[in-house]
Write an enzyme that holds these catalytic residues in place. Sequence first.
Site, PDB file in Angstrom:
ATOM      1  CB  THR A 113      -9.481  28.595 -69.236  1.00 50.84           C
ATOM      2  OG1 THR A 113     -10.579  29.395 -69.654  1.00 50.84           O
ATOM      3  CG2 THR A 113      -9.526  27.252 -69.954  1.00 50.84           C
ATOM      4  CD  GLU A 136     -19.729  32.395 -71.504  1.00 50.41           C
ATOM      5  OE1 GLU A 136     -20.269  33.434 -71.118  1.00 50.41           O
ATOM      6  OE2 GLU A 136     -18.504  32.188 -71.425  1.00 50.41           O
TER       7      GLU A 136
END
Length: 428
Positions: free
Chosen positions: A250, A231
Amino acid sequence: MEFVTDPAAAMSRLAAADRFGEYVMYERPGEWVFAADPLGTVELDAGELRTVWNGKTTARAWTGSPAEVVDAALAELPHGGRDAYGWIGFEFCAYALAATGYLNQRTPLAHLMIPRIEVRIDAAGVRIEGATPAEARDIAELIAASQGSDLPVAHPVDVRPDPTGYQQRVAAAVAEIRAGEYQKVILSRKVELPFAVDVPATYRLGRAANTPARSFLLRLGGLEAAGFSPELVASVDDARVVTTEPLAGTRAFGLGADLDDAARAELLADPKEIVEHAISVQTSFAEIAQVAQPGTTAVSDFMAVRERGSVQHLASTVRGVLAAEYTSWDALEVLFPSVTASGIPKQAGVDSIFRNDHDPRGLYSGAVVCVSPTSALEATLVLRAIYQTGAGAWLRAGAGVVGQSRPEREFEETCEKLGSVAPYVVKA
């Protein structure tokens, strides 16, 4: 030069050739840049600012904001319209978040350089800038030789041994969260490697198996690193649009279609993961709003699922238009460190990290940074990476800890994230 079919192989070969001095390689969507042989550098640690140009070093003490200091130091270099590349460490955040008591005078904060040579690979082919004719021929030959070459052989690393007491540290943080001290913290653990690493070869092999938002490979100031960033921390483009992409939540990925689909469904239905992601987006929105023109901050792609190598995450994008009184470095400072690698509230989360994580983080959960002469800036989050200095090589990964966290599950999450790099490590 003709179109390059395997840019990762080309970049790995240039780095491994060891002909161009220190370097930073950076991949963004549609473009790969190998920036090498620094003309000048800006190095900041907790006690000193050092600038180098044409071999002359100037050192001085500094005060104030590290972002402002680095921005001003870069502006003072006669860079001739060249881009700057480098990294900022996690401890860069200590000044904005009242945590400088945890630093010593030699704690590294940032290292950026102005390259003499830039090699860019994109859909149009290869462009070489700043090289002599002989160097340009060497670069072209190295890139050509890299195409179609065999992948290196991995020496996979066992990431399950944990001498850092990770689950006990997570349990301690959960107790602090339930006592109302903060809402969330990302605690990490370090996995030392028992051998020296070929970092460019590890990058090439790992890049073939990963789907990063950005990737990087660098050797700068005694540090080697390669990573597959999931990211952005922050970008500011020439239109002054500020963007961040918080990921939180996650599950494993790459285990087969059925298992991946089941993990995705579980991720989208898990209250703990949804809460963790929502508060990360809320925090990112509030941070951009601090430096954006009123009414321009907005969220898009809320809670999409994005695959990143061996894991999949909940993801959102937050944007705003930078207000006239702020710079790109102001935007980076307010967004750094990424909320998804620190905690909520950020100041209390960072304090918990300094108390509960083992060892300084350094580049882990910091950022690799590219800065243009027009003050456009991009800072990608350093996770899913391998690191090496003269003292050894290591991996590092963390997990988001909230009040509902179970230490054994957070440990498993670190293993899943380490799986983006550990199977692809190549011995030197």
